[in-house]
Design a protein around this motif. Sequence first.
Motif, PDB file in Angstrom:
ATOM      1  N   TYR A 276       0.839  -1.200   0.000  1.00 54.90           N
ATOM      2  CA  TYR A 276       0.000   0.000   0.000  1.00 54.90           C
ATOM      3  C   TYR A 276       0.874   1.250   0.000  1.00 54.90           C
ATOM      4  O   TYR A 276       0.652   2.177  -0.795  1.00 54.90           O
ATOM      5  N   ARG A 277       1.864   1.265   0.868  1.00 55.75           N
ATOM      6  CA  ARG A 277       2.747   2.432   0.941  1.00 55.75           C
ATOM      7  C   ARG A 277       3.502   2.641  -0.361  1.00 55.75           C
ATOM      8  O   ARG A 277       3.619   3.771  -0.851  1.00 55.75           O
ATOM      9  N   LEU A 278       3.996   1.555  -0.957  1.00 52.67           N
ATOM     10  CA  LEU A 278       4.720   1.675  -2.219  1.00 52.67           C
ATOM     11  C   LEU A 278       3.792   2.139  -3.332  1.00 52.67           C
ATOM     12  O   LEU A 278       4.183   2.940  -4.192  1.00 52.67           O
ATOM     13  N   GLY A 279       2.558   1.657  -3.323  1.00 48.53           N
ATOM     14  CA  GLY A 279       1.599   2.107  -4.318  1.00 48.53           C
ATOM     15  C   GLY A 279       1.303   3.591  -4.236  1.00 48.53           C
ATOM     16  O   GLY A 279       1.005   4.231  -5.244  1.00 48.53           O
ATOM     17  N   SER A 280       1.397   4.148  -3.041  1.00 49.33           N
ATOM     18  CA  SER A 280       1.089   5.573  -2.851  1.00 49.33           C
ATOM     19  C   SER A 280       2.198   6.496  -3.343  1.00 49.33           C
ATOM     20  O   SER A 280       1.991   7.706  -3.432  1.00 49.33           O
ATOM     21  N   LEU A 281       3.354   5.936  -3.684  1.00 53.35           N
ATOM     22  CA  LEU A 281       4.501   6.749  -4.092  1.00 53.35           C
ATOM     23  C   LEU A 281       4.548   6.900  -5.611  1.00 53.35           C
ATOM     24  O   LEU A 281       4.640   5.901  -6.333  1.00 53.35           O
ATOM     25  N   PRO A 282       4.503   8.126  -6.126  1.00 47.23           N
ATOM     26  CA  PRO A 282       4.532   8.323  -7.581  1.00 47.23           C
ATOM     27  C   PRO A 282       5.786   7.755  -8.246  1.00 47.23           C
ATOM     28  O   PRO A 282       5.758   7.440  -9.436  1.00 47.23           O
ATOM     29  N   GLN A 283       6.887   7.615  -7.490  1.00 47.86           N
ATOM     30  CA  GLN A 283       8.118   7.070  -8.078  1.00 47.86           C
ATOM     31  C   GLN A 283       7.978   5.607  -8.467  1.00 47.86           C
ATOM     32  O   GLN A 283       8.703   5.109  -9.326  1.00 47.86           O
ATOM     33  N   VAL A 284       7.077   4.886  -7.787  1.00 48.48           N
ATOM     34  CA  VAL A 284       6.917   3.454  -8.062  1.00 48.48           C
ATOM     35  C   VAL A 284       6.056   3.303  -9.320  1.00 48.48           C
ATOM     36  O   VAL A 284       4.870   3.617  -9.317  1.00 48.48           O
ATOM     37  N   GLN A 285       6.678   2.791 -10.388  1.00 48.40           N
ATOM     38  CA  GLN A 285       6.012   2.745 -11.687  1.00 48.40           C
ATOM     39  C   GLN A 285       5.905   1.348 -12.285  1.00 48.40           C
ATOM     40  O   GLN A 285       5.487   1.188 -13.425  1.00 48.40           O
ATOM     41  N   ASN A 300      -6.235 -22.567  -3.428  1.00 44.82           N
ATOM     42  CA  ASN A 300      -5.866 -21.345  -4.151  1.00 44.82           C
ATOM     43  C   ASN A 300      -5.480 -20.206  -3.210  1.00 44.82           C
ATOM     44  O   ASN A 300      -5.509 -19.027  -3.600  1.00 44.82           O
ATOM     45  N   VAL A 301      -5.092 -20.546  -1.975  1.00 41.65           N
ATOM     46  CA  VAL A 301      -4.860 -19.513  -0.965  1.00 41.65           C
ATOM     47  C   VAL A 301      -3.695 -18.591  -1.336  1.00 41.65           C
ATOM     48  O   VAL A 301      -3.740 -17.385  -1.062  1.00 41.65           O
ATOM     49  N   THR A 302      -2.656 -19.114  -1.976  1.00 40.82           N
ATOM     50  CA  THR A 302      -1.491 -18.291  -2.312  1.00 40.82           C
ATOM     51  C   THR A 302      -1.817 -17.333  -3.448  1.00 40.82           C
ATOM     52  O   THR A 302      -1.416 -16.155  -3.413  1.00 40.82           O
ATOM     53  N   SER A 303      -2.546 -17.811  -4.443  1.00 41.06           N
ATOM     54  CA  SER A 303      -2.969 -16.918  -5.527  1.00 41.06           C
ATOM     55  C   SER A 303      -3.918 -15.844  -5.003  1.00 41.06           C
ATOM     56  O   SER A 303      -3.845 -14.676  -5.407  1.00 41.06           O
ATOM     57  N   ARG A 304      -4.801 -16.231  -4.112  1.00 40.42           N
ATOM     58  CA  ARG A 304      -5.720 -15.259  -3.509  1.00 40.42           C
ATOM     59  C   ARG A 304      -4.947 -14.205  -2.714  1.00 40.42           C
ATOM     60  O   ARG A 304      -5.289 -13.009  -2.732  1.00 40.42           O
ATOM     61  N   LEU A 305      -3.904 -14.644  -2.014  1.00 43.08           N
ATOM     62  CA  LEU A 305      -3.077 -13.696  -1.266  1.00 43.08           C
ATOM     63  C   LEU A 305      -2.409 -12.705  -2.215  1.00 43.08           C
ATOM     64  O   LEU A 305      -2.343 -11.497  -1.932  1.00 43.08           O
ATOM     65  N   ALA A 306      -1.928 -13.196  -3.352  1.00 46.63           N
ATOM     66  CA  ALA A 306      -1.300 -12.306  -4.331  1.00 46.63           C
ATOM     67  C   ALA A 306      -2.292 -11.278  -4.872  1.00 46.63           C
ATOM     68  O   ALA A 306      -1.924 -10.129  -5.134  1.00 46.63           O
ATOM     69  N   VAL A 307      -3.557 -11.674  -5.026  1.00 48.63           N
ATOM     70  CA  VAL A 307      -4.572 -10.715  -5.458  1.00 48.63           C
ATOM     71  C   VAL A 307      -4.770  -9.641  -4.383  1.00 48.63           C
ATOM     72  O   VAL A 307      -4.884  -8.447  -4.693  1.00 48.63           O
ATOM     73  N   GLN A 308      -4.772 -10.044  -3.124  1.00 55.66           N
ATOM     74  CA  GLN A 308      -4.870  -9.052  -2.047  1.00 55.66           C
ATOM     75  C   GLN A 308      -3.675  -8.106  -2.058  1.00 55.66           C
ATOM     76  O   GLN A 308      -3.826  -6.899  -1.821  1.00 55.66           O
ATOM     77  N   PHE A 309      -2.495  -8.638  -2.344  1.00 52.60           N
ATOM     78  CA  PHE A 309      -1.309  -7.782  -2.454  1.00 52.60           C
ATOM     79  C   PHE A 309      -1.502  -6.761  -3.576  1.00 52.60           C
ATOM     80  O   PHE A 309      -1.220  -5.572  -3.415  1.00 52.60           O
ATOM     81  N   MET A 310      -1.972  -7.227  -4.719  1.00 54.84           N
ATOM     82  CA  MET A 310      -2.206  -6.336  -5.856  1.00 54.84           C
ATOM     83  C   MET A 310      -3.224  -5.253  -5.504  1.00 54.84           C
ATOM     84  O   MET A 310      -3.021  -4.065  -5.812  1.00 54.84           O
ATOM     85  N   LEU A 311      -4.304  -5.646  -4.845  1.00 55.01           N
ATOM     86  CA  LEU A 311      -5.348  -4.684  -4.497  1.00 55.01           C
ATOM     87  C   LEU A 311      -4.844  -3.655  -3.496  1.00 55.01           C
ATOM     88  O   LEU A 311      -5.204  -2.472  -3.572  1.00 55.01           O
ATOM     89  N   SER A 312      -4.015  -4.081  -2.555  1.00 56.75           N
ATOM     90  CA  SER A 312      -3.451  -3.139  -1.586  1.00 56.75           C
ATOM     91  C   SER A 312      -2.540  -2.139  -2.286  1.00 56.75           C
ATOM     92  O   SER A 312      -2.537  -0.940  -1.969  1.00 56.75           O
ATOM     93  N   PHE A 313      -1.743  -2.626  -3.240  1.00 49.83           N
ATOM     94  CA  PHE A 313      -0.902  -1.725  -4.031  1.00 49.83           C
ATOM     95  C   PHE A 313      -1.772  -0.712  -4.777  1.00 49.83           C
ATOM     96  O   PHE A 313      -1.485   0.494  -4.770  1.00 49.83           O
ATOM     97  N   LEU A 314      -2.846  -1.183  -5.402  1.00 52.52           N
ATOM     98  CA  LEU A 314      -3.723  -0.278  -6.149  1.00 52.52           C
ATOM     99  C   LEU A 314      -4.456   0.695  -5.227  1.00 52.52           C
ATOM    100  O   LEU A 314      -4.745   1.827  -5.625  1.00 52.52           O
ATOM    101  N   ALA A 315      -4.748   0.270  -3.997  1.00 55.48           N
ATOM    102  CA  ALA A 315      -5.319   1.212  -3.027  1.00 55.48           C
ATOM    103  C   ALA A 315      -4.345   2.342  -2.762  1.00 55.48           C
ATOM    104  O   ALA A 315      -4.740   3.512  -2.625  1.00 55.48           O
ATOM    105  N   GLY A 316      -3.058   2.006  -2.702  1.00 52.58           N
ATOM    106  CA  GLY A 316      -2.040   3.048  -2.554  1.00 52.58           C
ATOM    107  C   GLY A 316      -1.988   3.945  -3.775  1.00 52.58           C
ATOM    108  O   GLY A 316      -1.881   5.171  -3.654  1.00 52.58           O
TER     109      GLY A 316
END
Length: 322
Positions: A276-285, A300-316
């Motif tokens: 989330y924090r990295l997603g909030s930084l304009p430098q991270v491209q 599918n728990v690991t793939s689901r976790l990766a989707v949560q990671f992606m969504l947290s990044f996009l929230a940032g």
Amino acid sequence: MSREIPFLKPPDQAAFRDHMETKVANWIHQWDGQEPLLAGIIGIPLSKPSISHSGASTTPAAIRAAFKSFTTYSMEYGVDLQDLAVRDLGDIQMHVTDIVECHRRIEESLRALYHAQPDLIPIIFGGDHSTSCPSIKAFVDRHPGQKVGILHFDAHHDVRNFEDGGVTNGTPFRGILESGLVEGHHIVQIGIRGFMNAKPYHDYVKSKGVLVFTSRDIRRIGIDAVLDQALQFAGNGTDVLYVSFDVDVIDQAFAPGCPAIGTGGMDPWDALDALYRLGSLPQVQGLDFVCIDPTIDVRNVTSRLAVQFMLSFLAGVAARSK
């Protein structure tokens, strides 16, 4: 004259749907090739270069299947993502047997994509970690005259020698460092674990100026302090940042579907907040997720976790405008 049969629907229309919520699967639909995008999902179904047996080539499909399990709203981060221009760009087609050709296709496809969508934030799902080297080559070329920094989350240094096995999922950062793509003092490795690496490889990254934080460092001083130092280091003298996230950095209790599992890894919440924090930084491209093997996963728990990671990044990313 055909008769309508009650309740008989096409497969994609027969499932329960609550009109009050938006599922990620309904939000991230296929890109039309024209719409200007904020971010795009790109699959790289490659696992042949993996040292250990791996079904990482099936990850992009497993990730898309997991989209159905999540909504676009997060009360933790106070955001609803459904209005963000994020689309599924599809998979880069791999050659059946030629690994060098596979890597060439990754680089060529991403170069063309960046030309067509200059402001796109790529969110790449491998595939094994060998995919990151050509991905980063294209990313560096996208920013001529600019310095690139990398934050690399992983249990492993991934700087194995080329003599014993050639280009593998254990060599992407050897390739990056040897080619001079990114200077060592612009790279931070986070979550590296003991008893999963060889001393010569630790010595190698240190000799190149790479800053290393172990999983134990995260436990002892906290992910916020680690990120403070990592961003200061990787951001010093650089213009843009790329994040490479090997999911085996997470403890095996939370991510069993990785080829190289182990205890003592990161806690998911540390990773969620970091992304989330990295997603909030304009430098991270740019961002990639690698080294999931859905064929050995549990529900599918690991793939689901990766989707949560992606969504947290996009929230940032959504927070950037605020």
